[in-house]
Design an enzyme around this catalytic site. Structure first.
Site, PDB file in Angstrom:
ATOM      1  N   PRO A  20      37.165  35.370  41.068  1.00  0.00           N
ATOM      2  CA  PRO A  20      37.383  34.445  40.048  1.00  0.00           C
ATOM      3  C   PRO A  20      36.508  34.397  38.889  1.00  0.00           C
ATOM      4  O   PRO A  20      35.719  33.482  38.837  1.00  0.00           O
ATOM      5  CB  PRO A  20      36.979  33.405  41.156  1.00  0.00           C
ATOM      6  CG  PRO A  20      36.245  33.870  42.122  1.00  0.00           C
ATOM      7  CD  PRO A  20      36.736  35.421  42.382  1.00  0.00           C
ATOM      8  N   CYS A  21      36.876  35.041  37.825  1.00  0.00           N
ATOM      9  CA  CYS A  21      35.976  35.039  36.870  1.00  0.00           C
ATOM     10  C   CYS A  21      36.068  33.959  36.042  1.00  0.00           C
ATOM     11  O   CYS A  21      35.142  33.509  35.163  1.00  0.00           O
ATOM     12  CB  CYS A  21      36.332  36.262  35.842  1.00  0.00           C
ATOM     13  SG  CYS A  21      37.965  36.229  35.498  1.00  0.00           S
TER      14      CYS A  21
END
Length: 193
Positions: free
Chosen positions: A147-148
């Site tokens: 989850p950047c």
């Protein structure tokens, strides 16, 4: 390990944020993101994992590709409110030691608790490597599962996102932990307080 003979499969889902596509081999998601352009995703996969494969095949409706089925169910659950469902999807990416460690650290960032690039660099084991941490976000091939989008600027700004800041903002809003309403507890709304 080079996967020259392992076929890659892809699947595209419709989400509230637009088309979301995934590419997987027999054991892991290798790339994912908000696009219907499979070749765009394929180019994000490290050559060592992609091998000599220049294209993928779509998963037929009657095929139950185990990794893509699990990923599909996780994405659907995520968009239905189970924000941690995507954490259990197996993902594989390749790069240098720092970037691989940084991607693992990304998977530890909880929904509703975004961190700054500086804090992310610290969690990745190199507090001074803020640019390298930002580079790990930029090179992340497995969006949502890694989850950047949960990494923001130190000043609270969104920063960049491969699929556009509108999608990043939508994801962060979806994951935001609602603040307790003062009206939820009548004692807090009392003029005597």
């Amino acid at each position: 390990m080079t996967l020259l003979d392992t076929p890659l499969r892809h699947l595209t889902l419709h989400t509230p944020d637009g088309p979301f596509s995934m590419i997987a081999d027999e054991t892991d998601v290798l790339a994912s993101g908000w696009t219907a352009e499979i070749n765009e995703l394929l180019s994000l996969i490290h050559p060592q994992l992609r091998g000599g494969i220049a294209q993928t095949s779509q998963v037929p409706e009657d095929d139950r590709h185990p990794v893509l089925t699990q990923a599909q169910q996780a994405v659907e659950a995520y968009y239905s409110g189970d924000l941690t469902a995507v954490d259990r999807v197996p993902v594989r990416q390749r790069s240098g030691p720092f970037r691989e460690h940084a991607w693992a650290a990304l998977r530890e960032v909880s929904p509703g608790q975004p961190v700054s690039y500086a804090e992310y660099a610290q969690r990745a084991g190199s507090p001074a490597a803020i640019r390298a941490a930002a580079g790990a976000c930029a090179k992340n091939a497995a969006a949502l599962f890694v989850p950047c989008h949960r990494i923001i600027r130190t000043d609270g700004g969104l920063g960049g996102f491969r699929y556009g800041v509108e999608i990043k903002q939508s994801l962060l809003q979806r994951e935001a932990v609602p603040a307790p309403s003062p009206r939820a507890d009548p004692r807090l709304a009392s003029p005597a307080r």
